[in-house]
Design an enzyme around this catalytic site. Structure first.
Site, short mmCIF file in Angstrom:
data_model
loop_
_atom_site.label_atom_id
_atom_site.label_comp_id
_atom_site.label_asym_id
_atom_site.label_seq_id
_atom_site.Cartn_x
_atom_site.Cartn_y
_atom_site.Cartn_z
N SER A 113 24.72 34.69 39.39
CA SER A 113 24.73 34.61 40.86
C SER A 113 25.59 35.71 41.46
O SER A 113 25.18 36.40 42.40
CB SER A 113 25.29 33.26 41.33
OG SER A 113 24.60 32.22 40.73
N ASP A 156 34.33 36.89 38.62
CA ASP A 156 32.98 37.33 38.21
C ASP A 156 32.46 38.43 39.12
O ASP A 156 31.80 39.37 38.68
CB ASP A 156 32.02 36.13 38.16
CG ASP A 156 32.22 35.15 39.30
OD1 ASP A 156 33.03 35.42 40.21
OD2 ASP A 156 31.54 34.11 39.31
O1 PMV Z 1 32.01 28.89 34.86
P1 PMV Z 1 32.32 30.32 35.06
O2 PMV Z 1 31.91 31.17 33.91
O3 PMV Z 1 31.83 30.83 36.36
O4 PMV Z 1 33.90 30.43 35.08
C1 PMV Z 1 34.68 29.69 35.97
C2 PMV Z 1 36.11 30.06 35.84
C3 PMV Z 1 37.07 29.30 36.75
O5 PMV Z 1 38.36 29.83 36.56
C4 PMV Z 1 37.09 27.83 36.36
C5 PMV Z 1 36.66 29.39 38.21
C6 PMV Z 1 36.92 30.73 38.86
O6 PMV Z 1 36.27 31.01 39.87
O7 PMV Z 1 37.80 31.49 38.41
#
Ligand code: PMV
Length: 324
Positions: A113, A156
């Site tokens: 996304s 991300d």
């Molecule tokens: O689930 P993923 O791969 O999008 O990772 C989430 C990681 C968290 O630290 C739990 C949330 C974040 O936005 O950092």
């Protein structure tokens, strides 16, 4: 003016610091060489069209003035809100057609996304002659993610924009590229799709009940991240692996590991990996394993034995780019 432009952005893997990063602690994320692609086309009619077959969206159409209005299919949300946000911030006089294509399954938790948000915005900016800096691109993409999810550190988005391996603090408050040319990382997919927001909320509930304990865990994770940063840049894989194991222990304490993830992790460790942990929110998605080259095959077999699927990726991939 060009009529269409394609941009691509990498997926990501969290190496250290998930969950704690939502609460102002640093994390380390690496971009992977599996990419999301978006082609953006200028239309004469004031319409928004979307073809995103990887997430089962085909023939999606609405008027540009209705962006963000009404029920939006899950697979269309990020692209639609990204275009709405771009239009509100920088102006957009025309209609657009977007076609996305992913090199990886949206089930892996590689950040499809965020990567699609970033490449749509990049292509749109180029098409409309607005040269956005990476910082501006990050800000708009992160706003888009928050508009939809309400929560998230943006790690991300940072990986998709900047690529490489980053030491990162929420909102891009710190964004430091780490000089790492290789990382002997093995990725195992659990076959279970995790829901990030649900897991963040579960951890929040635990933290409401035991605030001092959970804050203490976040602080320990921060120490792990800072040590891992040093070990990674020194290529001290033994220490990186040990720190992964310790980080995994804290993630289990936060309640986000599962039996399936633990099985895969223990199998990989038994096959003489340096270390292994879950990557991302937990609950499913992937584990990451660091292993000596000589043990790579044995570790891959061990992951398969524990019913995991090995995914071949290279880390430290290039950030968003325009495709020729
Ligand atoms: O689930 P993923 O791969 O999008 O990772 C989430 C990681 C968290 O630290 C739990 C949330 C974040 O936005 O950092």
């Amino acid at each position: 003016m060009k009529k269409h432009i394609t941009a691509s952005a990498p997926g990501k893997l969290m190496l250290f610091g998930e969950h704690a990063v939502v609460y102002e602690r640093p994390c380390i994320v690496t971009a992977v060489d599996q990419r999301m692609r978006a082609t953006v086309e200028i239309l004469d009619a004031p319409d928004f069209l979307l073809e995103a077959p990887d997430v089962k969206v085909t023939g999606y159409k609405k008027s540009m003035k209705d962006l963000g209005v009404g029920d939006i299919p899950k697979g269309a949300k990020f692209v639609e809100i990204a275009i709405k946000n771009f239009s509100e911030k920088y102006g957009l006089e025309t209609g657009v057609k977007v076609t996305t294509k992913s090199e990886f399954s949206s089930q892996f938790g590689f950040g499809s996304s965020s990567a699609s948000t970033v490449c749509v915005l990049k292509a749109l900016a180029e098409l409309s002659g607005k040269k956005l800096s990476n910082k501006q691109l990050f800000a708009l993409a992160y706003k888009t993610v928050l508009d939809i999810q309400g929560k998230g550190s943006g790690f991300d988005v940072a990986a998709a924009v900047y690529g490489g391996t980053l030491y990162y603090v929420i909102g891009g408050k710190k964004l430091q590229p780490l000089e790492i040319d290789s990382l002997p990382l093995i990725v195992g997919y659990s076959g279970v799709k995790a829901d990030t927001v649900t897991l963040i909320n579960t951890v929040k509930q635990t933290s409401n009940k035991y605030p001092r304990v959970i804050e203490g865990i976040y602080t320990e994770i921060e120490k792990i991240v800072d040590l891992a940063k040093k070990s990674l840049t020194k290529k001290d894989w033994q220490s990186v692996g040990e720190l992964m194991n310790i980080n995994q222990g804290y993630l289990a304490s936060l309640g986000v590991s599962t039996r399936k993830l633990a099985d895969m992790i223990y199998s990989a460790r038994d096959a003489d990996a340096y270390g292994a942990k879950l990557s991302g929110a937990g609950g499913g998605d992937c584990i990451i394993v660091l292993a000596p080259d000589a043990k790579k095959l044995a570790v891959e077999e061990a992951i398969a034995q524990a019913s995991g699927k090995v995914i071949q990726v290279k880390t430290n991939a290039e950030g968003v780019r325009i495709e020729k």
